[in-house]
Motif scaffolding. Structure first.
Motif, PDB file in Angstrom:
ATOM      1  N   ARG A  16       0.852  -1.186   0.000  1.00  0.00           N
ATOM      2  CA  ARG A  16       0.000   0.000   0.000  1.00  0.00           C
ATOM      3  C   ARG A  16       0.886   1.233   0.000  1.00  0.00           C
ATOM      4  N   ALA A  17       0.658   2.101  -0.970  1.00  0.00           N
ATOM      5  CA  ALA A  17       1.457   3.322  -1.082  1.00  0.00           C
ATOM      6  C   ALA A  17       0.528   4.500  -1.360  1.00  0.00           C
ATOM      7  N   GLU A  18       0.776   5.573  -0.690  1.00  0.00           N
ATOM      8  CA  GLU A  18       0.021   6.805  -0.912  1.00  0.00           C
ATOM      9  C   GLU A  18       0.861   7.725  -1.791  1.00  0.00           C
ATOM     10  N   TRP A  19       0.211   8.374  -2.746  1.00  0.00           N
ATOM     11  CA  TRP A  19       0.884   9.373  -3.562  1.00  0.00           C
ATOM     12  C   TRP A  19       0.283  10.726  -3.237  1.00  0.00           C
ATOM     13  N   ARG A  20       1.135  11.711  -3.087  1.00  0.00           N
ATOM     14  CA  ARG A  20       0.699  13.099  -2.905  1.00  0.00           C
ATOM     15  C   ARG A  20       1.662  13.996  -3.659  1.00  0.00           C
ATOM     16  N   PRO A  21       1.247  15.211  -3.994  1.00  0.00           N
ATOM     17  CA  PRO A  21       2.150  16.107  -4.723  1.00  0.00           C
ATOM     18  C   PRO A  21       3.412  16.399  -3.907  1.00  0.00           C
ATOM     19  N   SER A  22       4.534  16.438  -4.594  1.00  0.00           N
ATOM     20  CA  SER A  22       5.825  16.653  -3.951  1.00  0.00           C
ATOM     21  C   SER A  22       6.102  18.137  -3.745  1.00  0.00           C
ATOM     22  N   TRP A  97      11.770   3.261 -12.677  1.00  0.00           N
ATOM     23  CA  TRP A  97      12.641   3.890 -11.680  1.00  0.00           C
ATOM     24  C   TRP A  97      13.738   4.674 -12.366  1.00  0.00           C
ATOM     25  N   ARG A  98      14.026   5.844 -11.847  1.00  0.00           N
ATOM     26  CA  ARG A  98      15.163   6.663 -12.256  1.00  0.00           C
ATOM     27  C   ARG A  98      15.837   7.124 -10.978  1.00  0.00           C
ATOM     28  N   GLY A  99      16.774   6.329 -10.493  1.00  0.00           N
ATOM     29  CA  GLY A  99      17.409   6.630  -9.213  1.00  0.00           C
ATOM     30  C   GLY A  99      16.381   6.543  -8.098  1.00  0.00           C
ATOM     31  N   PRO A 100      16.253   7.579  -7.268  1.00  0.00           N
ATOM     32  CA  PRO A 100      15.271   7.538  -6.184  1.00  0.00           C
ATOM     33  C   PRO A 100      13.851   7.923  -6.620  1.00  0.00           C
ATOM     34  N   LEU A 101      13.667   8.276  -7.884  1.00  0.00           N
ATOM     35  CA  LEU A 101      12.352   8.674  -8.384  1.00  0.00           C
ATOM     36  C   LEU A 101      11.621   7.455  -8.938  1.00  0.00           C
ATOM     37  N   ALA A 102      10.337   7.360  -8.645  1.00  0.00           N
ATOM     38  CA  ALA A 102       9.496   6.289  -9.172  1.00  0.00           C
ATOM     39  C   ALA A 102       8.394   6.915 -10.020  1.00  0.00           C
ATOM     40  N   PHE A 103       8.207   6.390 -11.227  1.00  0.00           N
ATOM     41  CA  PHE A 103       7.210   6.902 -12.153  1.00  0.00           C
ATOM     42  C   PHE A 103       6.185   5.813 -12.426  1.00  0.00           C
ATOM     43  N   ALA A 104       4.931   6.088 -12.124  1.00  0.00           N
ATOM     44  CA  ALA A 104       3.849   5.141 -12.369  1.00  0.00           C
ATOM     45  C   ALA A 104       2.984   5.650 -13.511  1.00  0.00           C
ATOM     46  N   ALA A 105       2.543   4.740 -14.362  1.00  0.00           N
ATOM     47  CA  ALA A 105       1.629   5.074 -15.461  1.00  0.00           C
ATOM     48  C   ALA A 105       0.601   3.955 -15.551  1.00  0.00           C
ATOM     49  N   TRP A 106      -0.648   4.328 -15.816  1.00  0.00           N
ATOM     50  CA  TRP A 106      -1.730   3.343 -15.905  1.00  0.00           C
ATOM     51  C   TRP A 106      -2.886   3.918 -16.695  1.00  0.00           C
ATOM     52  N   ARG A 107      -3.827   3.063 -17.026  1.00  0.00           N
ATOM     53  CA  ARG A 107      -5.072   3.473 -17.678  1.00  0.00           C
ATOM     54  C   ARG A 107      -6.207   3.284 -16.686  1.00  0.00           C
ATOM     55  N   ASP A 108      -7.001   4.334 -16.525  1.00  0.00           N
ATOM     56  CA  ASP A 108      -8.111   4.244 -15.573  1.00  0.00           C
ATOM     57  C   ASP A 108      -9.289   3.505 -16.212  1.00  0.00           C
ATOM     58  N   GLY A 109     -10.407   3.445 -15.510  1.00  0.00           N
ATOM     59  CA  GLY A 109     -11.582   2.720 -15.978  1.00  0.00           C
ATOM     60  C   GLY A 109     -12.161   3.263 -17.275  1.00  0.00           C
ATOM     61  N   ASP A 121      10.907  13.042  -1.220  1.00  0.00           N
ATOM     62  CA  ASP A 121      10.213  13.593  -0.049  1.00  0.00           C
ATOM     63  C   ASP A 121       8.845  12.956   0.173  1.00  0.00           C
ATOM     64  N   THR A 122       8.323  12.234  -0.824  1.00  0.00           N
ATOM     65  CA  THR A 122       7.016  11.601  -0.674  1.00  0.00           C
ATOM     66  C   THR A 122       7.092  10.083  -0.552  1.00  0.00           C
ATOM     67  N   LEU A 123       8.280   9.517  -0.762  1.00  0.00           N
ATOM     68  CA  LEU A 123       8.441   8.066  -0.721  1.00  0.00           C
ATOM     69  C   LEU A 123       9.652   7.714   0.141  1.00  0.00           C
ATOM     70  N   PRO A 124       9.425   7.368   1.412  1.00  0.00           N
ATOM     71  CA  PRO A 124      10.547   7.014   2.279  1.00  0.00           C
ATOM     72  C   PRO A 124      11.256   5.753   1.790  1.00  0.00           C
ATOM     73  N   PRO A 125      12.526   5.560   2.172  1.00  0.00           N
ATOM     74  CA  PRO A 125      13.300   4.417   1.665  1.00  0.00           C
ATOM     75  C   PRO A 125      12.652   3.056   1.930  1.00  0.00           C
ATOM     76  N   ALA A 126      12.044   2.859   3.082  1.00  0.00           N
ATOM     77  CA  ALA A 126      11.421   1.561   3.377  1.00  0.00           C
ATOM     78  C   ALA A 126      10.257   1.286   2.422  1.00  0.00           C
ATOM     79  N   LEU A 127       9.426   2.285   2.175  1.00  0.00           N
ATOM     80  CA  LEU A 127       8.306   2.112   1.255  1.00  0.00           C
ATOM     81  C   LEU A 127       8.801   2.000  -0.184  1.00  0.00           C
ATOM     82  N   ARG A 128       9.902   2.682  -0.515  1.00  0.00           N
ATOM     83  CA  ARG A 128      10.488   2.575  -1.848  1.00  0.00           C
ATOM     84  C   ARG A 128      10.902   1.125  -2.128  1.00  0.00           C
TER      85      ARG A 128
END
Length: 149
Positions: A16-22, A97-109, A121-128
Motif C-alpha cells: 500500500r502506497a500513498e501518492w501526494r504532490p511533492s 525507476w530513475r534513481g530515487p524517483l518512481a514513475f507510475a503510469a496506468w489506464r483508468d476505468g 520527499d514523498t516516498l521514504p526508503p522503506a516504502l520505496r
C-alpha cells in the motif's frame, strides 16, 4: 528447504502506497520560473518586450505550481499483477525507476492514461523498497533479435 518452498508458494502481502504532490517538485517549478524570468531580463531583448515576457514566464510558473499543488492524492494497492488505484482496478500499470524517483503510469476505468511520480520527499526508503519488490514485472522485450546476425 521446506520453509523456503512454502514461502515461495505463499502469496505476498499487498503493498500500500500513498501518492501526494511533492513539495520538492513544486519548489523546483517555482525556481525554474524565476530563472526563466531572470534569463529573459538578462538577454539582449528590447526592454518593452522583455518585461512582459518575464512576467508571463513568472505567471506560467506560478500556474504550474498551483496546478501541481491542487492534484488529488492517490492510494495504490499492489497485489502481484493486480493494481488498485483509489480502490478501482487499473489496466496497463507500469512502474519505472530513475534513481530515487518512481514513475507510475496506468489506464483508468475510462481508458485515459494517468501518471504519478514519487519524489524522495514523498516516498521514504522503506516504502520505496517495498514498492520495488511488489511492483509487477516490466513488460517483456520485443520478439526481434537485438543484435545483427
Amino acid at each position: 528447504m521446506s520453509s523456503a518452498s512454502a514461502s515461495c508458494r505463499r502469496a505476498s502481502a499487498a503493498c500500500r502506497a500513498e501518492w501526494r504532490p511533492s513539495r520538492w517538485f513544486q519548489r523546483a517549478l517555482a525556481l525554474l520560473a524565476v530563472l526563466a524570468a531572470t534569463s529573459i531580463l538578462a538577454s539582449e531583448a528590447p526592454r518593452p518586450l522583455a518585461w512582459p515576457a518575464a512576467l508571463a514566464a513568472l505567471a506560467h510558473g506560478a500556474r504550474l505550481c498551483l496546478r501541481e499543488r491542487a492534484r488529488p492524492a492517490h492510494s495504490f494497492v499492489i497485489r502481484g499483477a493486480e493494481v488498485l488505484v483509489d480502490g478501482a482496478p487499473v489496466a496497463g500499470f507500469e512502474l519505472r525507476w530513475r534513481g530515487p524517483l518512481a514513475f507510475a503510469a496506468w489506464r483508468d476505468g475510462e481508458g485515459r492514461r494517468r501518471r504519478a511520480a514519487w519524489w524522495p520527499d514523498t516516498l521514504p526508503p522503506a516504502l520505496r523498497r517495498e514498492l520495488r519488490l511488489a511492483a509487477p514485472p516490466p513488460p517483456a522485450a520485443r520478439g526481434r533479435a537485438s543484435m545483427a546476425p
